[in-house]
Design a protein around this motif. Structure first.
Motif, mmCIF file in Angstrom:
data_model
loop_
_atom_site.group_PDB
_atom_site.id
_atom_site.type_symbol
_atom_site.label_atom_id
_atom_site.label_comp_id
_atom_site.label_asym_id
_atom_site.label_seq_id
_atom_site.Cartn_x
_atom_site.Cartn_y
_atom_site.Cartn_z
ATOM 1 N N LEU A 297 18.782 14.848 4.588
ATOM 2 C CA LEU A 297 17.442 14.622 5.141
ATOM 3 C C LEU A 297 17.180 15.436 6.394
ATOM 4 O O LEU A 297 16.028 15.717 6.723
ATOM 5 C CB LEU A 297 17.268 13.139 5.483
ATOM 6 N N GLY A 298 18.250 15.777 7.133
ATOM 7 C CA GLY A 298 18.041 16.374 8.447
ATOM 8 C C GLY A 298 17.467 15.336 9.392
ATOM 9 O O GLY A 298 17.735 14.146 9.277
ATOM 10 N N GLU A 299 16.644 15.791 10.336
ATOM 11 C CA GLU A 299 16.007 14.859 11.259
ATOM 12 C C GLU A 299 14.818 14.191 10.570
ATOM 13 O O GLU A 299 14.027 14.849 9.895
ATOM 14 C CB GLU A 299 15.539 15.579 12.519
ATOM 15 N N VAL A 300 14.703 12.876 10.761
ATOM 16 C CA VAL A 300 13.623 12.106 10.142
ATOM 17 C C VAL A 300 12.655 11.665 11.236
ATOM 18 O O VAL A 300 13.061 11.103 12.256
ATOM 19 C CB VAL A 300 14.171 10.872 9.396
ATOM 20 N N ASP A 301 11.381 11.919 11.018
ATOM 21 C CA ASP A 301 10.345 11.580 11.984
ATOM 22 C C ASP A 301 10.232 10.071 12.147
ATOM 23 O O ASP A 301 10.301 9.312 11.176
ATOM 24 C CB ASP A 301 9.006 12.156 11.505
ATOM 25 N N LEU A 302 10.042 9.631 13.391
ATOM 26 C CA LEU A 302 9.954 8.205 13.706
ATOM 27 C C LEU A 302 8.857 7.519 12.903
ATOM 28 O O LEU A 302 9.014 6.371 12.478
ATOM 29 C CB LEU A 302 9.699 8.026 15.206
ATOM 30 N N ARG A 303 7.741 8.209 12.673
ATOM 31 C CA ARG A 303 6.649 7.578 11.945
ATOM 32 C C ARG A 303 7.075 7.184 10.537
ATOM 33 O O ARG A 303 6.679 6.129 10.034
ATOM 34 C CB ARG A 303 5.445 8.534 11.906
ATOM 35 N N LYS A 304 7.888 8.009 9.898
ATOM 36 C CA LYS A 304 8.374 7.677 8.565
ATOM 37 C C LYS A 304 9.325 6.488 8.626
ATOM 38 O O LYS A 304 9.316 5.625 7.747
ATOM 39 C CB LYS A 304 9.069 8.881 7.950
ATOM 40 N N ILE A 305 10.148 6.435 9.659
ATOM 41 C CA ILE A 305 11.111 5.339 9.803
ATOM 42 C C ILE A 305 10.382 4.012 10.024
ATOM 43 O O ILE A 305 10.764 2.972 9.475
ATOM 44 C CB ILE A 305 12.088 5.646 10.951
ATOM 45 N N ILE A 306 9.306 4.031 10.810
ATOM 46 C CA ILE A 306 8.533 2.811 11.053
ATOM 47 C C ILE A 306 7.801 2.378 9.787
ATOM 48 O O ILE A 306 7.768 1.192 9.439
ATOM 49 C CB ILE A 306 7.534 3.028 12.209
ATOM 50 N N ASN A 307 7.229 3.327 9.082
ATOM 51 C CA ASN A 307 6.423 2.980 7.912
ATOM 52 C C ASN A 307 7.258 2.606 6.699
ATOM 53 O O ASN A 307 6.745 2.036 5.736
ATOM 54 C CB ASN A 307 5.504 4.147 7.544
ATOM 55 N N HIS A 308 8.556 2.900 6.737
ATOM 56 C CA HIS A 308 9.431 2.702 5.588
ATOM 57 C C HIS A 308 9.923 1.250 5.575
ATOM 58 O O HIS A 308 11.036 0.948 6.002
ATOM 59 C CB HIS A 308 10.611 3.671 5.700
ATOM 60 N N SER A 309 9.068 0.330 5.123
ATOM 61 C CA SER A 309 9.426 -1.091 5.114
ATOM 62 C C SER A 309 8.525 -1.816 4.133
ATOM 63 O O SER A 309 7.504 -1.291 3.683
ATOM 64 C CB SER A 309 9.252 -1.700 6.514
ATOM 65 N N SER A 310 8.906 -3.042 3.791
ATOM 66 C CA SER A 310 8.075 -3.854 2.897
ATOM 67 C C SER A 310 6.717 -4.139 3.510
ATOM 68 O O SER A 310 5.722 -4.283 2.796
ATOM 69 C CB SER A 310 8.784 -5.175 2.571
ATOM 70 N N LEU A 311 6.652 -4.227 4.836
ATOM 71 C CA LEU A 311 5.395 -4.535 5.507
ATOM 72 C C LEU A 311 4.435 -3.349 5.472
ATOM 73 O O LEU A 311 3.263 -3.488 5.128
ATOM 74 C CB LEU A 311 5.663 -4.948 6.950
ATOM 75 N N HIS A 312 4.939 -2.159 5.824
ATOM 76 C CA HIS A 312 4.052 -1.014 6.010
ATOM 77 C C HIS A 312 3.849 -0.204 4.736
ATOM 78 O O HIS A 312 2.722 0.152 4.393
ATOM 79 C CB HIS A 312 4.593 -0.117 7.122
ATOM 80 N N GLU A 313 4.943 0.129 4.054
ATOM 81 C CA GLU A 313 4.859 0.956 2.842
ATOM 82 C C GLU A 313 5.779 0.365 1.774
ATOM 83 O O GLU A 313 6.869 0.883 1.514
ATOM 84 C CB GLU A 313 5.256 2.408 3.145
ATOM 85 N N PRO A 314 5.371 -0.745 1.144
ATOM 86 C CA PRO A 314 6.259 -1.422 0.189
ATOM 87 C C PRO A 314 6.614 -0.567 -1.018
ATOM 88 O O PRO A 314 7.590 -0.860 -1.709
ATOM 89 C CB PRO A 314 5.468 -2.669 -0.212
ATOM 90 N N GLY A 315 5.834 0.491 -1.275
ATOM 91 C CA GLY A 315 6.190 1.376 -2.373
ATOM 92 C C GLY A 315 7.369 2.276 -2.061
ATOM 93 O O GLY A 315 7.927 2.905 -2.972
ATOM 94 N N MET A 316 7.786 2.338 -0.774
ATOM 95 C CA MET A 316 8.897 3.202 -0.364
ATOM 96 C C MET A 316 10.232 2.478 -0.367
ATOM 97 O O MET A 316 11.267 3.084 -0.086
ATOM 98 C CB MET A 316 8.625 3.766 1.034
ATOM 99 N N VAL A 317 10.231 1.181 -0.625
ATOM 100 C CA VAL A 317 11.474 0.417 -0.650
ATOM 101 C C VAL A 317 11.669 -0.165 -2.038
ATOM 102 O O VAL A 317 10.698 -0.329 -2.784
ATOM 103 C CB VAL A 317 11.450 -0.697 0.422
ATOM 104 N N PRO A 318 12.899 -0.506 -2.464
ATOM 105 C CA PRO A 318 14.155 -0.442 -1.728
ATOM 106 C C PRO A 318 14.459 0.961 -1.175
ATOM 107 O O PRO A 318 13.967 1.964 -1.679
ATOM 108 C CB PRO A 318 15.202 -0.854 -2.765
ATOM 109 N N THR A 319 15.272 0.969 -0.155
ATOM 110 C CA THR A 319 15.590 2.194 0.560
ATOM 111 C C THR A 319 16.306 3.183 -0.347
ATOM 112 O O THR A 319 17.252 2.816 -1.035
ATOM 113 C CB THR A 319 16.475 1.864 1.779
#
Length: 525
Positions: A297-319
């Motif tokens: 992945l290299g460096e991952v932007d904080l915005r992606k890390i925050i949005n990567h959750s059941s609350l914000h972007e449930p289509g991106m999980v499971p991790t």
């Protein structure tokens, strides 16, 4: 009162009369938030904002930012949103029954929170649930080992359990899914507990050959987990973020009452001052790992890390598996060799990373407010009504003096020195085109009436070794909130003796006091 009324965030018209009203107008607060939003030097590591070791300072690896967030959730769990206090009356209560006992992980245990536990174990060794990663880049139900994600489920009101995004995280405190790093750290502590509870099936009661009763196993394993966790907070986290002289005050007097405030007021000072100021620790990007299989992945932007959750972007999980965190890039023992891309936290101060300004979690509470955490934190503090920082400084000095303790600041000059020096530096750091007009008189009003969260940020820069640690007032609030970790943990009760036996069976006879040791000794696969 209608639901629509409860959504109106006009706190400047509805400030509670329980505390002295702040003279800061909405315009002044917006001006201050704009300064903070545009002081994002933390996005440029070359400016020296990384909180690496310096002199006697241990440094703050980035993992401790998220351990601190987990501890914050373990200290305060409010019964209502602050902005509803004036709208519907009453007062928020802290629902944590026992501080820093990992209620944020366990809730009320298997009986009260059965959704958090794997209840299939007939012998009473109820494990906390873990979810498996999914293949990199694939949105499907195919799961891969290791099981190191939070457990998640999906629900649709129209077609229950139909194929769709994973909208629900199966944990007692959904805040622990605020971002992907915190979620995986929570899952790590699930694995620690599961390691300990597995020992309850074979470890006998101390001094006997009798087995631990099945109905008792979850409770003592939880206690064993909390004992390790509190030890790590005391011996690994706090020495990195508290001023050494303030830490020594609590070490010499574990029952220290340093603030002259009630327990609920101390909770508020932590939740709306210390914990909010900790937003400045967060990096604008992280290296989660050095590659998983063919995926890097290299460096991952904080915005992606925050949005990567059941609350914000449930289509991106499971991790996805390529997001699996290598904790060796987030925690380290002092002096240990480090990878070139090791993640250090950002120094404490009046700044936040860009992702905290632009991410989903940082949307403005009103269209007229600046986006990001700075304005949200200032408004939250106004909702709660913490009172004047000057009064808190005087109360702390009086409380410490009355107990025969040294005061770590000159109470007569501390506020004015920090506020005047700090605001001048903050003003100078922001280009004139990046701040709205404000008269000198109004600027003087802001300087004389800083919200606590802003004062603590400036204090860390001025009296915390350029933000290496909190300043002295911040350290006192932190120590008061974390007071349970200073208590003697010598086991006296039978439960504590069982917990020690479980820890020794799982991790050996040397007490674990730091995250690197716990990470190395815990199998999360």
């Amino acid at each position: 009162m209608s639901h629509r009324d409860l959504e109106v965030d006009d706190v400047f018209a509805l400030t509670s009369g329980a505390s002295p009203a702040s003279p800061l107008t909405e315009e002044m607060t917006i001006y201050l938030a704009t300064l903070l939003n545009n002081n994002n030097s933390s996005t440029n590591a070359s400016k020296g904002f990384l909180n690496a070791p310096s002199g006697s300072h241990l440094g703050v690896p980035a993992g401790y930012s998220y351990l601190f967030q987990l501890a914050g959730h373990d200290l305060v769990f409010s019964s209502m949103v602050p902005r509803t206090f004036d709208d519907i009356g009453g007062r928020s209560q802290n629902l944590r029954q026992e501080k820093l006992a990992l209620e944020t992980l366990f809730g009320g245990g298997p009986i009260v929170c059965p959704h958090a536990f794997d209840m299939n174990h007939a012998d009473g060794t109820h494990r906390l649930r873990l979810g498996k990663f999914r293949p990199a880049g694939r949105m499907s139900d195919d799961r891969l080992a290791p099981a190191a994600d939070l457990p998640r489920s999906r629900y649709s009101a129209d077609t229950p359990d139909a194929d769709g995004p994973f909208t629900d995280v199966l944990i007692p405190d959904s805040r622990n899914d605020d971002n992907n790093i915190l979620a995986q750290l929570t899952a790590f502590f699930h694995a620690v507990y599961n390691t300990l509870v597995a020992q309850t099936a074979t470890v006998p009661l101390p001094g006997t050959q009798d087995p631990i009763p099945p109905h008792h196993r979850s409770r003592v394993a939880r206690l064993a987990t909390a004992r390790i966790y509190r030890r790590i907070l005391r011996h690994d986290l706090l020495p990195r973020i508290m001023p050494a002289d303030v830490l020594a005050l609590f070490d010499s007097n574990p029952t220290l009452e340093p603030l002259g405030r009630s327990a609920p007021e101390t909770n508020d000072l932590f939740a709306y001052g210390i914990a909010r100021m900790a937003h400045s620790m967060v990096r604008p990007e992280y290296t989660l790992n050095n590659g998983v299989g063919p995926h890097d992945l290299g460096e991952v932007d904080l915005r992606k890390i925050i949005n990567h959750s059941s609350l914000h972007e449930p289509g991106m999980v499971p991790t996805p598996i390529d997001w699996k965190i290598d904790w060796d890039l987030f925690f380290t023992a002092p002096g240990a060799p480090l990878a070139d891309n090791f993640n250090w936290a950002i120094r404490f101060g009046p700044h936040t990373a860009d992702g905290m300004t632009l991410a989903t979690a940082g949307k403005p509470t009103k269209p007229t407010y600046p986006a990001g955490t700075a304005m949200r934190d200032l408004v939250r503090e106004k909702w709660i009504g913490l009172g004047r920082v000057q009064d808190l400084i005087q109360a702390a000095a009086s409380a410490l003096s009355a107990q025969g303790m040294a005061v770590p600041f000159d109470a007569a000059t501390h506020y004015d020195r920090v506020a005047t020096t700090g605001m001048a530096a903050l003003e100078a750091a922001v280009r004139s085109g990046h701040k709205p007009p404000m008269s000198d008189t109004d600027k003087a009003t802001i300087t004389a009436n800083l919200p606590l969260v802003t004062f603590l940020a400036l204090e860390a820069q001025i009296d915390g070794d350029n933000g290496a640690t909190y300043g002295p007032l911040g350290g006192l609030i932190l120590g008061a909130a974390f007071r349970p970790v200073f208590a003697d943990d010598t086991p006296t009760s039978m439960d504590a003796q069982i917990a020690l036996a479980l820890e020794q069976a799982a991790y050996g006879t040397s007490p674990i006091r730091d995250m690197p040791t716990l990470v190395a000794a815990t199998d999360i696969t």
